[in-house]
Design a protein around this motif. Structure first.
Motif, PDB file in Angstrom:
ATOM      1  N   GLU A  66       0.814  -1.213   0.000  1.00 24.73           N
ATOM      2  CA  GLU A  66       0.000   0.000   0.000  1.00 24.73           C
ATOM      3  C   GLU A  66       0.852   1.269   0.000  1.00 24.73           C
ATOM      4  OE1 GLU A  66      -0.567  -2.462   2.532  1.00 24.73           O
ATOM      5  OE2 GLU A  66      -1.980  -3.435   1.179  1.00 24.73           O
ATOM      6  N   GLN A  67       2.057   1.192   0.514  1.00 25.16           N
ATOM      7  CA  GLN A  67       2.950   2.353   0.601  1.00 25.16           C
ATOM      8  C   GLN A  67       4.015   2.357  -0.486  1.00 25.16           C
ATOM      9  OE1 GLN A  67       4.339   1.425   4.542  1.00 25.16           O
ATOM     10  NE2 GLN A  67       3.056   3.005   5.455  1.00 25.16           N
ATOM     11  N   CYS A  68       4.030   1.368  -1.349  1.00 17.48           N
ATOM     12  CA  CYS A  68       5.128   1.177  -2.298  1.00 17.48           C
ATOM     13  C   CYS A  68       4.932   1.995  -3.578  1.00 17.48           C
ATOM     14  CB  CYS A  68       5.225  -0.318  -2.634  1.00 17.48           C
ATOM     15  SG  CYS A  68       6.438  -0.703  -3.899  1.00 17.48           S
ATOM     16  N   VAL A  69       5.931   2.789  -3.917  1.00 18.03           N
ATOM     17  CA  VAL A  69       5.861   3.609  -5.123  1.00 18.03           C
ATOM     18  C   VAL A  69       5.752   2.743  -6.381  1.00 18.03           C
ATOM     19  CG1 VAL A  69       8.371   3.884  -5.346  1.00 18.03           C
ATOM     20  CG2 VAL A  69       6.860   5.594  -6.323  1.00 18.03           C
ATOM     21  N   PHE A  70       6.449   1.618  -6.433  1.00 12.31           N
ATOM     22  CA  PHE A  70       6.368   0.762  -7.617  1.00 12.31           C
ATOM     23  C   PHE A  70       4.999   0.104  -7.737  1.00 12.31           C
ATOM     24  CE2 PHE A  70      11.236  -0.044  -8.156  1.00 12.31           C
ATOM     25  CZ  PHE A  70      11.416   1.288  -8.467  1.00 12.31           C
ATOM     26  N   CYS A  71       4.374  -0.237  -6.618  1.00 10.69           N
ATOM     27  CA  CYS A  71       3.004  -0.766  -6.671  1.00 10.69           C
ATOM     28  C   CYS A  71       2.056   0.315  -7.194  1.00 10.69           C
ATOM     29  CB  CYS A  71       2.561  -1.270  -5.305  1.00 10.69           C
ATOM     30  SG  CYS A  71       3.384  -2.811  -4.805  1.00 10.69           S
ATOM     31  N   GLY A  72       2.318   1.568  -6.828  1.00 10.02           N
ATOM     32  CA  GLY A  72       1.533   2.684  -7.355  1.00 10.02           C
ATOM     33  C   GLY A  72       1.708   2.848  -8.856  1.00 10.02           C
ATOM     34  N   ILE A  73       2.912   2.618  -9.337  1.00 14.11           N
ATOM     35  CA  ILE A  73       3.165   2.669 -10.781  1.00 14.11           C
ATOM     36  C   ILE A  73       2.383   1.564 -11.482  1.00 14.11           C
ATOM     37  CG2 ILE A  73       4.938   2.256 -12.544  1.00 14.11           C
ATOM     38  CD1 ILE A  73       6.858   3.910 -10.721  1.00 14.11           C
ATOM     39  N   LEU A  76      13.747  -0.042 -15.518  1.00 15.89           N
ATOM     40  CA  LEU A  76      13.518  -0.994 -14.438  1.00 15.89           C
ATOM     41  C   LEU A  76      12.486  -2.017 -14.876  1.00 15.89           C
ATOM     42  CD1 LEU A  76      13.173   1.560 -11.511  1.00 15.89           C
ATOM     43  CD2 LEU A  76      15.229   0.355 -12.238  1.00 15.89           C
ATOM     44  N   VAL A  77      12.686  -3.256 -14.464  1.00 16.58           N
ATOM     45  CA  VAL A  77      11.714  -4.322 -14.680  1.00 16.58           C
ATOM     46  C   VAL A  77      11.335  -4.855 -13.311  1.00 16.58           C
ATOM     47  CG1 VAL A  77      11.223  -6.503 -15.826  1.00 16.58           C
ATOM     48  CG2 VAL A  77      12.849  -4.903 -16.871  1.00 16.58           C
ATOM     49  N   PHE A 135       6.216  -5.600 -15.240  1.00 12.90           N
ATOM     50  CA  PHE A 135       6.006  -4.236 -15.707  1.00 12.90           C
ATOM     51  C   PHE A 135       7.388  -3.604 -15.855  1.00 12.90           C
ATOM     52  CE2 PHE A 135       4.770   0.199 -15.493  1.00 12.90           C
ATOM     53  CZ  PHE A 135       3.470   0.229 -15.985  1.00 12.90           C
ATOM     54  N   ALA A 136       7.638  -2.934 -16.974  1.00 10.39           N
ATOM     55  CA  ALA A 136       8.931  -2.285 -17.211  1.00 10.39           C
ATOM     56  C   ALA A 136       8.704  -0.809 -17.514  1.00 10.39           C
ATOM     57  CB  ALA A 136       9.661  -2.959 -18.367  1.00 10.39           C
ATOM     58  N   PHE A 137       9.552   0.037 -16.933  1.00  9.55           N
ATOM     59  CA  PHE A 137       9.420   1.478 -17.121  1.00  9.55           C
ATOM     60  C   PHE A 137      10.788   2.138 -17.003  1.00  9.55           C
ATOM     61  CE2 PHE A 137       8.667   0.260 -12.783  1.00  9.55           C
ATOM     62  CZ  PHE A 137       9.347   1.181 -12.002  1.00  9.55           C
ATOM     63  N   MET A 138      10.884   3.339 -17.550  1.00  5.55           N
ATOM     64  CA  MET A 138      12.151   4.056 -17.551  1.00  5.55           C
ATOM     65  C   MET A 138      12.503   4.530 -16.141  1.00  5.55           C
ATOM     66  SD  MET A 138      12.886   3.662 -20.668  1.00  5.55           S
ATOM     67  CE  MET A 138      14.419   4.578 -20.742  1.00  5.55           C
ATOM     68  N   ASP A 139      13.791   4.455 -15.805  1.00  9.23           N
ATOM     69  CA  ASP A 139      14.303   4.952 -14.531  1.00  9.23           C
ATOM     70  C   ASP A 139      14.305   6.475 -14.576  1.00  9.23           C
ATOM     71  OD1 ASP A 139      16.146   5.750 -12.376  1.00  9.23           O
ATOM     72  OD2 ASP A 139      16.664   3.629 -12.289  1.00  9.23           O
ATOM     73  N   PRO A 157       2.551   8.198 -12.202  1.00  3.28           N
ATOM     74  CA  PRO A 157       2.923   8.175 -13.621  1.00  3.28           C
ATOM     75  C   PRO A 157       4.322   7.610 -13.859  1.00  3.28           C
ATOM     76  CG  PRO A 157       3.014  10.412 -12.766  1.00  3.28           C
ATOM     77  CD  PRO A 157       2.472   9.545 -11.657  1.00  3.28           C
ATOM     78  N   CYS A 158       4.506   7.060 -15.057  1.00  2.97           N
ATOM     79  CA  CYS A 158       5.807   6.557 -15.470  1.00  2.97           C
ATOM     80  C   CYS A 158       5.857   6.536 -16.992  1.00  2.97           C
ATOM     81  CB  CYS A 158       6.054   5.147 -14.924  1.00  2.97           C
ATOM     82  SG  CYS A 158       5.079   3.878 -15.754  1.00  2.97           S
ATOM     83  N   ALA A 159       7.048   6.339 -17.531  1.00  4.95           N
ATOM     84  CA  ALA A 159       7.232   6.112 -18.964  1.00  4.95           C
ATOM     85  C   ALA A 159       7.305   4.609 -19.153  1.00  4.95           C
ATOM     86  CB  ALA A 159       8.489   6.806 -19.465  1.00  4.95           C
ATOM     87  N   LYS A 160       6.134   4.003 -19.422  1.00  2.00           N
ATOM     88  CA  LYS A 160       6.047   2.549 -19.535  1.00  2.00           C
ATOM     89  C   LYS A 160       6.737   2.063 -20.804  1.00  2.00           C
ATOM     90  CE  LYS A 160       2.182   0.155 -20.621  1.00  2.00           C
ATOM     91  NZ  LYS A 160       0.858  -0.465 -20.442  1.00  2.00           N
ATOM     92  N   VAL A 161       7.456   0.947 -20.663  1.00  2.00           N
ATOM     93  CA  VAL A 161       8.148   0.313 -21.782  1.00  2.00           C
ATOM     94  C   VAL A 161       7.445  -0.976 -22.188  1.00  2.00           C
ATOM     95  CG1 VAL A 161      10.318  -0.774 -22.511  1.00  2.00           C
ATOM     96  CG2 VAL A 161      10.365   1.330 -21.156  1.00  2.00           C
TER      97      VAL A 161
END
Length: 147
Positions: free
Chosen positions: A9-16, A47-48, A33-37, A22-26
């Motif tokens: 619930e507190q995890c930024v990656f779970c929020g992504i 990151l994957v 799930f993979a997105f730009m660092d 928001p993120c730049a999804k790859v």
């Protein structure tokens, strides 16, 4: 450095993954799930992650580790061809002492370039300096015995 997060619930990656951050999804599949660092060490650094929350290498279930590693491999191959990278590093940091700052398992896929305008990473140690062979052998015996 961030404090260790114990819950999804507190995890930024779970929020992504949930789409609330928001993120730049790859890439995305059923498990990963993979997105730009946002603080890249080189052009194309990403990151994957597994979609299911696990804090680190010790906690991640084998099936999520396998899926995440295979996704990282697939993306690394594309980074080499599409970004013109000369090589690629896969990096995982597990625990504060190992530089982990987000406590959701993740693999860094870091394209590497001879052109230092595209690649800002430097090794934190100097390779090519062998350690004491007896100490290496003793650690090998200790690890092998525990396995």
């Amino acid at each position: 450095m961030s404090d260790q997060v114990d819950s999804a619930e507190q995890c930024v990656f779970c929020g992504i993954v949930a789409g609330t951050i928001p993120c730049a999804k790859v890439a995305e599949d059923a498990t990963t799930f993979a997105f730009m660092d946002i603080d890249p060490g080189s052009d194309g650094h990403l990151l994957v992650i597994p979609k299911r929350h696990s804090a680190d290498l010790v906690q991640i279930p084998a099936e999520d580790l396998t899926a995440t590693t295979l996704a990282a491999q697939r993306i690394a191959i594309v980074a080499l061809s599409e970004l013109g990278a000369d090589g690629v590093n896969l990096l995982h940091c597990s625990g504060v002492a190992a530089w982990q700052t987000v406590f959701h398992f993740h693999l860094h896929v870091i394209p590497r370039y001879r052109d230092k305008g595209k690649d800002r990473l430097e090794l934190p140690f100097e390779p090519g300096r062998p350690a004491d062979t007896e100490a290496i052998a003793e650690r090998a015996r200790k690890l092998a015995g525990a396995l």
